[in-house]
Motif scaffolding. Structure first.
Motif, short mmCIF file in Angstrom:
data_model
loop_
_atom_site.label_atom_id
_atom_site.label_comp_id
_atom_site.label_asym_id
_atom_site.label_seq_id
_atom_site.Cartn_x
_atom_site.Cartn_y
_atom_site.Cartn_z
N GLU A 254 -70.62 47.81 14.40
CA GLU A 254 -69.35 48.34 14.90
C GLU A 254 -68.60 47.33 15.77
N ARG A 255 -69.34 46.37 16.32
CA ARG A 255 -68.68 45.36 17.13
C ARG A 255 -67.94 44.31 16.28
N LEU A 256 -68.23 44.30 14.98
CA LEU A 256 -67.55 43.38 14.08
C LEU A 256 -66.19 43.96 13.70
N GLN A 257 -65.15 43.21 13.86
CA GLN A 257 -63.80 43.68 13.56
C GLN A 257 -63.08 42.71 12.62
N PRO A 258 -62.39 43.23 11.59
CA PRO A 258 -62.28 44.64 11.20
C PRO A 258 -63.57 45.12 10.51
N THR A 259 -64.10 46.24 10.98
CA THR A 259 -65.41 46.71 10.54
C THR A 259 -65.46 46.95 9.03
N ALA A 260 -64.43 47.59 8.48
CA ALA A 260 -64.45 47.91 7.04
C ALA A 260 -64.58 46.64 6.20
N ALA A 261 -63.88 45.58 6.60
CA ALA A 261 -63.95 44.33 5.84
C ALA A 261 -65.35 43.72 5.93
N TYR A 262 -65.94 43.76 7.12
CA TYR A 262 -67.30 43.22 7.27
C TYR A 262 -68.31 44.04 6.47
N LEU A 263 -68.16 45.37 6.48
CA LEU A 263 -69.08 46.21 5.70
C LEU A 263 -69.04 45.82 4.23
N TYR A 264 -67.84 45.60 3.70
CA TYR A 264 -67.70 45.21 2.30
C TYR A 264 -68.40 43.88 2.04
N GLU A 265 -68.18 42.92 2.90
CA GLU A 265 -68.73 41.59 2.67
C GLU A 265 -70.25 41.55 2.79
N VAL A 266 -70.82 42.27 3.75
CA VAL A 266 -72.27 42.18 3.94
C VAL A 266 -73.05 43.03 2.94
N PHE A 267 -72.39 44.08 2.38
CA PHE A 267 -73.13 44.97 1.49
C PHE A 267 -72.70 44.89 0.03
N LYS A 268 -71.69 44.10 -0.31
CA LYS A 268 -71.16 44.09 -1.68
C LYS A 268 -72.18 43.61 -2.70
N ALA A 269 -73.12 42.76 -2.27
CA ALA A 269 -74.10 42.21 -3.22
C ALA A 269 -75.11 43.24 -3.70
N TYR A 270 -75.08 44.44 -3.10
CA TYR A 270 -76.09 45.44 -3.42
C TYR A 270 -75.54 46.56 -4.30
N GLY A 271 -74.36 46.34 -4.88
CA GLY A 271 -73.85 47.25 -5.90
C GLY A 271 -73.09 48.46 -5.40
N PHE A 272 -72.81 48.56 -4.11
CA PHE A 272 -72.08 49.72 -3.60
C PHE A 272 -70.61 49.65 -4.00
N THR A 273 -70.02 50.82 -4.26
CA THR A 273 -68.61 50.89 -4.63
C THR A 273 -67.85 51.90 -3.79
N GLU A 274 -68.53 52.90 -3.23
CA GLU A 274 -67.86 53.94 -2.43
C GLU A 274 -67.79 53.48 -0.98
N TRP A 275 -66.80 52.63 -0.69
CA TRP A 275 -66.77 51.98 0.62
C TRP A 275 -66.38 52.91 1.75
N ASP A 276 -65.61 53.95 1.49
CA ASP A 276 -65.33 54.93 2.53
C ASP A 276 -66.61 55.64 2.95
N ASP A 277 -67.47 55.95 1.97
CA ASP A 277 -68.75 56.61 2.28
C ASP A 277 -69.65 55.69 3.09
N VAL A 278 -69.65 54.39 2.75
CA VAL A 278 -70.45 53.43 3.52
C VAL A 278 -69.96 53.39 4.97
N HIS A 279 -68.64 53.36 5.15
CA HIS A 279 -68.07 53.33 6.50
C HIS A 279 -68.44 54.59 7.27
#
Length: 435
Positions: A254-279
């Motif tokens: 949560e300290r990483l800003q913008p959080t949504a962009a960081y979530l996409y970058e750190v988890f994209k390699a694992y096949g996730f597509t529902e990024w609102d759910d991840v957030h």
């Protein structure tokens, strides 16, 4: 163009020298020019041609042309015929995607079986513009704007540095013949519409559009490399290996800003597509999860737990008294002994006469309880796990050794008091978990 091509290989693709190259050749102008350039550059090559059977006699004519071209260049040619329409129908996909899948599957087979080092294709700068615009129109991240990579594993595209005008000018100056694919003139496909209607307008608006585009893509690629290096540093800091899964502190995320962009970058390699759910997992209740085809991301108190999906469903395994145990998820060894040695987390001693064989090895279930060794009274496993500070994934992976419906051993954690060796015990069994 030949000297420019040779210089490009020398400076940017020197690893192609001395290697066996499989040059994809449809018979069209781009791939025929690539075949001539590769052969005239002294590179070791063979041609590979796919006959998709989609244009009847025209497809067969392309095949014959490539065979004659190989003879003219003095190189080997490999040809494969496909029933593309049947493949597309079976896989419920478009003809274009079917042809692409079949083409690259066969190329990969040839590379492996025939000992070729690299596949070389004729994609040029204009193809890159088209791919960029297609991805842009569909919505994409920075990866989609990078276009076609010049080197992708064993696939190399040495003509990306050249425009189609350069390619065609070379073909005309060298009096190189090629085959025209009638499907390329149709605006039925998105790529053709962009090629015939959009790109010419862009070039008309700005005469140096293609050069500017190539420069911009170079800047984008450098930016992507910088970003990727930063993300790898972030992951090295946040991702903590924990018994086959990865634990990530939510507060740090949560300290990483913008959080949504960081979530996409750190988890994209694992096949996730529902990024609102991840957030939403960051603020969800413990036990909530998001699942991709290969991984699960689970909320567990103040952490997210990333783990691979189990390929084998959970089930029970029978362990017989005097037979070698096969196909168990754990390496358990049962041995009759005369006395008790020192116990440990991976070794227990039980009164054999209190056990009912076959024993059962299973995962824990809600409502399970046991009588912890050295304690009086029973304890729910959920409470035991909480006291042991086990996360959700560890609890799911925990194995129980059971006699009938009674837990004998929370494997690797605690034995059950009811099956302990006593003064009256006549038969002792030693059970060892070899990790």
């Amino acid at each position: 163009m030949l000297e420019k091509f040779k210089k490009h290989v020398d400076l940017d693709l020197p690893f192609l020298k001395g290697k066996r190259l499989l040059v994809a050749c449809s018979g069209g102008g781009d791939s025929v020019v690539l075949a001539h350039l590769t052969q005239r550059s002294g590179l070791d090559m063979a041609l590979a041609h796919c006959n998709f059977g989609l244009r009847a006699a025209e497809s067969d004519g392309d095949e014959d042309f490539v065979r004659r071209l190989a003879e003219q260049l003095g190189v080997e040619v490999l040809v494969k015929r496909f029933d593309t329409e049947a493949y597309a129908e079976k896989n419920r996909g478009s003809i274009q995607m079917a042809a692409r899948d079949l083409r690259y599957q066969w190329f990969q087979e040839v590379l492996e079986k025939e000992g070729f080092d690299f596949l070389v294709t004729a994609h040029h700068a204009d193809d890159n513009v088209e791919t960029f615009l297609i991805n842009l129109s569909r919505g994409t991240g920075i990866e989609g704007l990078l276009g076609i990579p010049e080197v992708n594993g064993k696939t190399v595209r040495p003509m990306l540095a050249f425009s189609q005008d350069e390619v065609m000018a070379y073909a005309h100056s060298e009096q190189i013949l090629w085959r025209e694919d009638s499907s390329n003139t149709s605006n039925k496909y998105l790529r053709n519409r962009i090629r015939h209607e959009v790109v010419p307008k862009l070039k008309e608006l700005h005469p140096t559009f293609l050069q500017n585009f190539m420069r911009t893509q170079s800047h984008l690629l450098q930016t992507h490399v910088l970003m990727d290096n930063h993300i790898q540093t972030i992951k090295a800091k946040l991702f903590v290996e924990n018994g086959g899964s990865i634990t990530i502190d939510i507060g740090e995320l949560e300290r990483l800003q913008p959080t949504a962009a960081y979530l996409y970058e750190v988890f994209k390699a694992y096949g996730f597509t529902e990024w609102d759910d991840v957030h939403h997992l960051l603020t969800a209740m413990s036990g909530k999860e998001v699942v991709s085809k290969t991984h699960r991301l689970l909320k567990d108190r103040q952490h997210l737990i990333l783990s691979e999906l189990e390929s084998i469903p959970k089930r029970s395994y029978l362990i017989f008294e005097n037979e070698e145990q096969l196909d168990l998820p754990l390496n358990l060894n049962l041995e009759d002994v005369n006395s008790i040695e020192k116990s440990g987390q991976n070794t227990i001693f039980m009164d054999k006469e209190k056990l009912n064989f076959p024993l059962v090895l299973r995962n824990w279930e809600k409502g399970d309880y046991f009588y912890p060794f050295g304690m009086q009274g029973r304890k729910k496993l959920s409470k035991f796990f909480k006291d042991e500070k086990m996360d959700v994934v560890s609890k799911e992976k925990q194995w129980l050794l059971c006699s009938d419906n009674d837990i004998v051993w929370v494997v690797g954690k605690r034995a059950d008091e009811r099956f302990k060796v006593e003064d009256s015990t006549r038969q002792i069994v030693k059970i060892t978990w070899a990790t």
